[in-house]
Design an enzyme around this catalytic site. Structure first.
Site: not given
Ligand code: NDP
Ligand code: 2IT
Length: 448
Positions: A168, A128
């Site tokens: 992420d 990460k």
């Molecule tokens: P993004 O930045 O695309 O989206 C995050 C979202 O969460 C935004 O809508 C943000 O709002 C909101 N947010 C952040 N903090 C808070 C809070 N405290 N309360 C409510 N809403 C909140 O990130 P991702 O969707 O990529 O990632 C989200 C989660 O999923 C993370 O934990 C990440 O590690 C995990 N993840 C992501 C993967 C990926 O492929 N992207 C894969 C697996 C897991 P705002 O935009 O208003 O800040």
């Molecule tokens: O938390 C996760 O699994 C991710 N942010 C995706 C990682 C990746 O290498 O696609």
């Protein structure tokens, strides 16, 4: 805390050494709880110091990123890459840009990524990275300059067979594009060293949807196995309207469920008609936060500026998809008292240990993130395969492979739960053990 004195002694020392890394300790504690029965049965784990080794990252690279903002001022951010474990493949994991990024958060994410990647069945180690740079409120040019300067250091440490970063929280196709562009310029090769790239830059169709869709495929398997049921007519709430949350919501609607609540950092929308995802998409094109603007178009919906109010909305299924530690014990109690009976983590570690235990004690079906959100990195693995073969699969091909991978992950967790706890639905233990075994075997094979 653990049944095994060996694990108790180990964890006591670890928590002393890393007393200032609460998220990291939380992830390790949750994992070690599942190791109790395994270390007793298999003395080779202790003899080969597997736990001691697996808990320490192989390498942490820390660096400074200096860049110039639009006003001509020099800005300085801190950045790092945690290369956790390479026993089963090149380091693989996302990059996070958020003001909260620190070593504790990077280490918890890298640690969990190691087991998540193992669960996918693909040859990917765990890593990460990230920076305390916050993209919100920055201009496009500022983001580009930051990403380019970030790569000016990181490029030395990554490569298609060494370490393959992705997106992420706070990092999407735009940021990956700028990083990959700079990397490619320096290395003078089109190696696909990043995943979640734009399609035209060598990205995979289906990667943008993969985490959210994969989460729903995993929940479908749970519904089938434990309730002989489907998403049809289920009330669902989803925190976070980002890459993961918005795609999960899309799939829930497609599968016949109704998303009645969603949130972002501006607050929570409850819409009993089902959240209008098209509106959210349109608003997101020009706004960094959208929930506080939703009622202007749907006055029948209600809004709360308090993000944790989402857990007060009555639902069948809750999907935390924003960030770590969103559901504390009080919110867990609220969810259960309002009738929620299934919680599936789209984010990494969104549920605290106390809240997870409360769900388990109250027989709530619980999907741990390292299994249920593995769809994103799984399709990243498929993106690496396509890049290596210099060909592109169709969306349908990728989606079908993702579906199969998520079914397999559920099956592995379910089987390990049965085998090691005698219960079919302890997916936390199931995911930890099933993810661990492959990494452990590879570490044994490769010597100390
Ligand atoms: P993004 O930045 O695309 O989206 C995050 C979202 O969460 C935004 O809508 C943000 O709002 C909101 N947010 C952040 N903090 C808070 C809070 N405290 N309360 C409510 N809403 C909140 O990130 P991702 O969707 O990529 O990632 C989200 C989660 O999923 C993370 O934990 C990440 O590690 C995990 N993840 C992501 C993967 C990926 O492929 N992207 C894969 C697996 C897991 P705002 O935009 O208003 O800040
Ligand atoms: O938390 C996760 O699994 C991710 N942010 C995706 C990682 C990746 O290498 O696609």
């Amino acid at each position: 805390m653990f049944k095994s004195t060996y694990l108790n002694d180990f964890y006591a020392k670890l928590s002393q050494r890393y007393h200032d890394q609460p998220e990291f300790l939380q992830a390790v504690e949750e994992f070690l709880t599942s190791m109790d029965m395994l270390v007793e049965k298999d003395p080779r784990i202790q003899k080969n110091a597997i736990i001691e080794r697996i808990v320490e990252p192989e390498r942490i690279i820390k660096f400074r990123v200096s860049w110039v903002d639009d006003a001509g001022n020099v800005q300085v951010n801190r950045a790092m890459r945690v290369q956790y474990n390479s026993a089963i493949g090149p380091y693989k994991g996302g990059i996070r840009f958020h003001h909260s990024v620190n070593e504790s958060i990077m280490k918890f994410l890298g640690f969990e990524q190691t087991f998540k990647n193992s669960l996918t069945g693909l040859p990917m180690g765990g890593a990460k990275g990230g920076s305390d740079f916050d993209p919100s409120g920055k201009s496009d040019n500022e983001i580009m300059r930051f990403c380019q300067n970030y790569i000016l250091e990181l490029y030395r440490h990554i490569g298609p067979r060494m370490d393959v970063p992705a997106g992420d929280l706070g990092v999407g196709a735009r940021e990956i594009g700028y990083m990959y562009g700079m990397y490619k310029r320096i290395q003078n090769e089109f190696s696909g060293t990043f995943t979640s790239k734009g399609i035209e830059s060598g990205g995979s169709l289906g990667r943008a949807e993969a985490t959210g869709y994969g989460l729903c495929y995993f929940v479908e398997e749970m519904l089938k196995a434990f309730k002989n049921d489907t998403f049809k007519d289920k009330r669902v709430i989803i925190s976070g309207a980002g890459k993961v949350g918005s795609m999960a919501a899309e799939k829930v609607h497609e599968l016949g469920g109704k998303v009645v609540g969603m949130s972002d950092i501006s607050g929570v929308i409850r819409d009993e008609n089902g959240i209008d995802l098209e509106l959210i998409k349109t608003l997101a094109k020009t706004n960094s936060v959208v929930m506080d603007k939703y009622r202007a178009y749907h006055p029948e919906a209600t809004f709360s500026p308090t993000t944790k109010d989402i857990w007060k909305i009555p639902c069948d299924i809750a999907m935390p998809c924003a960030t770590q530690n969103e559901i504390y014990l009080d919110s867990a109690k609220e969810l259960v008292s309002k009738g929620c009976w299934l919680v599936a983590e789209g984010a990494n570690m969104p549920t605290t240990i106390e809240a997870t235990k409360y769900f388990q004690d109250n027989h709530i079906l619980f999907a741990p993130g390292k299994a249920s959100n593995a769809g994103g990195v799984a399709v990243s693995g498929l993106e690496m395969t396509q890049n290596a073969m210099f060909l592109n699969w169709t969306f349908e091909e990728v989606d079908a492979k993702l579906h199969e991978i998520m079914k397999n992950i559920f099956r592995k967790c379910h089987e390990a739960s049965m085998m090691y706890t005698g219960k079919p639905d302890d997916l936390v233990t199931g995911a930890n053990i099933a993810g661990f075994i492959k990494v452990y075997q590879a570490m044994l094979q490769q010597g100390v």
